[in-house]
Design an enzyme around this catalytic site. Sequence first.
Site, mmCIF file in Angstrom:
data_model
loop_
_atom_site.group_PDB
_atom_site.id
_atom_site.type_symbol
_atom_site.label_atom_id
_atom_site.label_comp_id
_atom_site.label_asym_id
_atom_site.label_seq_id
_atom_site.Cartn_x
_atom_site.Cartn_y
_atom_site.Cartn_z
ATOM 1 N N GLN A 92 9.413 -68.768 -67.537
ATOM 2 C CA GLN A 92 9.844 -69.926 -68.342
ATOM 3 C C GLN A 92 8.781 -70.230 -69.390
ATOM 4 O O GLN A 92 8.983 -71.097 -70.238
ATOM 5 C CB GLN A 92 10.028 -71.148 -67.445
ATOM 6 C CG GLN A 92 11.069 -70.969 -66.361
ATOM 7 C CD GLN A 92 10.976 -72.086 -65.327
ATOM 8 O OE1 GLN A 92 11.556 -73.153 -65.497
ATOM 9 N NE2 GLN A 92 10.249 -71.852 -64.260
ATOM 10 N N HIS A 140 12.522 -69.287 -72.068
ATOM 11 C CA HIS A 140 12.425 -70.471 -72.936
ATOM 12 C C HIS A 140 11.762 -70.165 -74.267
ATOM 13 O O HIS A 140 11.298 -71.076 -74.954
ATOM 14 C CB HIS A 140 11.714 -71.616 -72.190
ATOM 15 C CG HIS A 140 12.525 -72.147 -71.028
ATOM 16 N ND1 HIS A 140 11.986 -72.909 -70.016
ATOM 17 C CD2 HIS A 140 13.849 -72.018 -70.731
ATOM 18 C CE1 HIS A 140 12.940 -73.223 -69.140
ATOM 19 N NE2 HIS A 140 14.073 -72.680 -69.554
ATOM 20 N N CYS A 151 19.055 -70.278 -91.514
ATOM 21 C CA CYS A 151 19.606 -68.906 -91.416
ATOM 22 C C CYS A 151 19.338 -68.274 -90.058
ATOM 23 O O CYS A 151 19.850 -67.186 -89.773
ATOM 24 C CB CYS A 151 19.087 -68.019 -92.559
ATOM 25 S SG CYS A 151 17.365 -67.512 -92.382
ATOM 26 N N CYS A 174 15.174 -68.073 -96.922
ATOM 27 C CA CYS A 174 16.111 -69.044 -97.523
ATOM 28 C C CYS A 174 15.452 -70.363 -97.902
ATOM 29 O O CYS A 174 16.105 -71.235 -98.472
ATOM 30 C CB CYS A 174 17.296 -69.282 -96.579
ATOM 31 S SG CYS A 174 16.908 -70.352 -95.177
ATOM 32 N N GLY A 211 4.411 -71.156 -59.444
ATOM 33 C CA GLY A 211 3.932 -72.178 -60.378
ATOM 34 C C GLY A 211 5.017 -72.858 -61.190
ATOM 35 O O GLY A 211 4.805 -73.145 -62.362
HETATM 36 C C1 BJW Z 1 0.537 -74.464 -59.812
HETATM 37 C C2 BJW Z 1 -0.780 -74.433 -60.162
HETATM 38 C C3 BJW Z 1 -1.472 -73.285 -59.826
HETATM 39 C C4 BJW Z 1 -0.051 -76.287 -60.825
HETATM 40 N N1 BJW Z 1 -0.853 -72.286 -59.208
HETATM 41 N N2 BJW Z 1 1.133 -73.463 -59.189
HETATM 42 C C5 BJW Z 1 20.992 -82.911 -64.742
HETATM 43 C C6 BJW Z 1 21.094 -81.992 -63.706
HETATM 44 C C7 BJW Z 1 20.932 -80.627 -63.931
HETATM 45 C C8 BJW Z 1 20.654 -80.165 -65.203
HETATM 46 C C9 BJW Z 1 20.568 -81.071 -66.231
HETATM 47 C C10 BJW Z 1 20.725 -82.423 -66.009
HETATM 48 N N3 BJW Z 1 20.568 -83.073 -67.187
HETATM 49 C C11 BJW Z 1 20.299 -82.153 -68.145
HETATM 50 C C12 BJW Z 1 20.300 -80.923 -67.569
HETATM 51 C C13 BJW Z 1 20.043 -79.628 -68.225
HETATM 52 C C14 BJW Z 1 18.596 -79.470 -68.613
HETATM 53 C C15 BJW Z 1 17.713 -79.712 -67.386
HETATM 54 O O1 BJW Z 1 17.504 -78.862 -66.558
HETATM 55 N N4 BJW Z 1 17.145 -80.926 -67.289
HETATM 56 C C16 BJW Z 1 16.298 -81.280 -66.156
HETATM 57 C C17 BJW Z 1 15.141 -82.112 -66.659
HETATM 58 C C18 BJW Z 1 17.154 -81.986 -65.144
HETATM 59 N N5 BJW Z 1 18.453 -78.100 -69.071
HETATM 60 C C19 BJW Z 1 18.621 -77.769 -70.342
HETATM 61 O O2 BJW Z 1 18.848 -78.608 -71.212
HETATM 62 C C20 BJW Z 1 18.589 -76.301 -70.667
HETATM 63 N N6 BJW Z 1 19.723 -75.942 -71.435
HETATM 64 C C21 BJW Z 1 20.953 -76.072 -70.977
HETATM 65 O O3 BJW Z 1 21.219 -76.475 -69.851
HETATM 66 O O4 BJW Z 1 21.906 -75.704 -71.891
HETATM 67 C C22 BJW Z 1 23.282 -75.896 -71.584
HETATM 68 C C23 BJW Z 1 24.067 -75.474 -72.800
HETATM 69 C C24 BJW Z 1 25.022 -74.478 -72.678
HETATM 70 C C25 BJW Z 1 25.751 -74.092 -73.813
HETATM 71 C C26 BJW Z 1 25.512 -74.700 -75.040
HETATM 72 C C27 BJW Z 1 24.541 -75.687 -75.154
HETATM 73 C C28 BJW Z 1 23.810 -76.071 -74.021
HETATM 74 C C29 BJW Z 1 17.372 -75.971 -71.522
HETATM 75 C C30 BJW Z 1 16.094 -76.233 -70.808
HETATM 76 C C31 BJW Z 1 14.922 -75.951 -71.755
HETATM 77 C C32 BJW Z 1 13.591 -76.341 -71.144
HETATM 78 N N7 BJW Z 1 12.614 -76.310 -72.153
HETATM 79 C C33 BJW Z 1 11.224 -76.574 -71.799
HETATM 80 C C34 BJW Z 1 10.416 -76.622 -73.106
HETATM 81 C C35 BJW Z 1 10.249 -75.197 -73.650
HETATM 82 C C36 BJW Z 1 9.484 -75.163 -74.922
HETATM 83 C C37 BJW Z 1 8.066 -75.627 -74.769
HETATM 84 O O5 BJW Z 1 7.285 -75.079 -73.943
HETATM 85 O O6 BJW Z 1 7.712 -76.541 -75.501
HETATM 86 O O7 BJW Z 1 10.710 -75.556 -70.927
HETATM 87 S S1 BJW Z 1 11.022 -78.048 -70.827
HETATM 88 C C38 BJW Z 1 9.681 -77.427 -69.840
HETATM 89 O O8 BJW Z 1 10.095 -77.371 -68.443
HETATM 90 C C39 BJW Z 1 9.468 -75.975 -70.305
HETATM 91 C C40 BJW Z 1 9.252 -75.275 -69.004
HETATM 92 O O9 BJW Z 1 9.525 -73.892 -69.165
HETATM 93 C C41 BJW Z 1 10.202 -75.983 -68.076
HETATM 94 C C42 BJW Z 1 9.876 -75.826 -66.619
HETATM 95 O O10 BJW Z 1 8.641 -76.379 -66.312
HETATM 96 P P1 BJW Z 1 7.668 -75.642 -65.292
HETATM 97 O O11 BJW Z 1 7.243 -74.347 -65.833
HETATM 98 O O12 BJW Z 1 8.276 -75.637 -63.957
HETATM 99 O O13 BJW Z 1 6.363 -76.597 -65.344
HETATM 100 P P2 BJW Z 1 6.077 -77.950 -64.563
HETATM 101 O O14 BJW Z 1 4.952 -78.619 -65.258
HETATM 102 O O15 BJW Z 1 7.306 -78.730 -64.362
HETATM 103 O O16 BJW Z 1 5.599 -77.468 -63.120
HETATM 104 C C43 BJW Z 1 4.391 -76.762 -62.926
HETATM 105 C C44 BJW Z 1 4.276 -76.446 -61.453
HETATM 106 O O17 BJW Z 1 3.108 -75.655 -61.271
HETATM 107 C C45 BJW Z 1 4.120 -77.673 -60.557
HETATM 108 O O18 BJW Z 1 5.051 -77.590 -59.484
HETATM 109 C C46 BJW Z 1 2.686 -77.576 -60.029
HETATM 110 O O19 BJW Z 1 2.542 -78.038 -58.686
HETATM 111 C C47 BJW Z 1 2.438 -76.095 -60.097
HETATM 112 N N8 BJW Z 1 1.043 -75.720 -60.253
HETATM 113 N N9 BJW Z 1 -1.097 -75.652 -60.798
HETATM 114 C C48 BJW Z 1 0.478 -72.451 -58.896
HETATM 115 N N10 BJW Z 1 -2.802 -73.171 -60.131
HETATM 116 ZN ZN ZN Z 2 16.063 -69.121 -93.367
#
Ligand code: BJW
Ligand code: ZN
Length: 269
Positions: A92, A140, A151, A174, A211
């Site tokens: 991710q 992501h 574009c 563009c 993680g």
């Molecule tokens: C360690 C450690 C160590 C610490 N060793 N571990 C309600 C229910 C279900 C779903 C939804 C809902 N409402 C909305 C939704 C959908 C939504 C969603 O899931 N929302 C939730 C908040 C509920 N999802 C979306 O919108 C997605 N799109 C979608 O559903 O599209 C539908 C669609 C279909 C057709 C047309 C149009 C639409 C898109 C999701 C995009 C997420 N984007 C981000 C930003 C990316 C860009 C950027 O980086 O700026 O992605 S958000 C952010 O969260 C980022 C990450 O990839 C993602 C996950 O986070 P991650 O990696 O898990 O990090 P943390 O900080 O949360 O956790 C870190 C962990 O590490 C912790 O547990 C620590 O304990 C651990 N840790 N040190 C090992 N040393």
């Molecule tokens: Zn363009």
Amino acid sequence: MGEALAQGRLLAFTGAGVSAESGIPTFRGPEGMWRNKRPEDLASPEAFRRDPRGVWEWYQWRRARVAGCRPNEAHLTLASWAWAGGLRVVTQNVDGLHDLALENMRPVPPGPQGVAGSSPDPGPGRLPSRGAPVPPVRLHGSLFHTRCTACGNEAPYPWEEGGEGDGPPTCGRCGAMLRPAVVWFGEALSPEDTDRAFQWATEASVTLSIGTSAFVFPAAQIPLTTLANGGTVIEINPEVTPLSSQSTLHIRAPAALAVPALLGSPGPA
Ligand code: BJW
Ligand code: ZN
């Protein structure tokens, strides 16, 4: 584990925590990048429409931070198994550290063709390869690419010192505004990447969920897909997540410690 690797059915599914020990903050939690903000205020198309300069500056700050970071032992161990054992990676993360680790662990080329015993010693942890590994699926997107808001053209955006306060650059094709080539809340993931990731999750006999808070969908369904298909899920995370109770095993330890301890280094080919 050895059997899963031998058959190329080990999948690593990673989140921000795998890069924590490289010095990159996670998103959620007390030290997370979102501690003072609502995620949707920085990582949504609405936020970018409202304040493109503010959102762009947040990404510039992150690019500067990530540019100074290196893959840690977790990335490197996964990369060495990808080269030697067919391990697949779905991430991710947008930081590019899995790709960098693959490059770092690239096996040395063989010696003069076909001359027995002429291959140089590849060095510790660097082994003769079965062949080039498939690149990680980046669900992501990438911090170091941009996409045109008009574009759709995607292009690399290598970080350079300076220009932090200039706001989003414009498209060379563009002239419209560029945005980070990442997936924001409410946006669809690439169908090709999503299909590939879920195919790998279905095929995996073991998925390591490393993680991630397992909070964001559809990514959070990847380990659940392995379980639904009769596979094993091993979670590596110091904290409990919504996945923990469903995992086959939860290793409550940091990734850079637990991943090398669990996988070791791939033995001689
Ligand atoms: C360690 C450690 C160590 C610490 N060793 N571990 C309600 C229910 C279900 C779903 C939804 C809902 N409402 C909305 C939704 C959908 C939504 C969603 O899931 N929302 C939730 C908040 C509920 N999802 C979306 O919108 C997605 N799109 C979608 O559903 O599209 C539908 C669609 C279909 C057709 C047309 C149009 C639409 C898109 C999701 C995009 C997420 N984007 C981000 C930003 C990316 C860009 C950027 O980086 O700026 O992605 S958000 C952010 O969260 C980022 C990450 O990839 C993602 C996950 O986070 P991650 O990696 O898990 O990090 P943390 O900080 O949360 O956790 C870190 C962990 O590490 C912790 O547990 C620590 O304990 C651990 N840790 N040190 C090992 N040393
Ligand atoms: Zn363009």
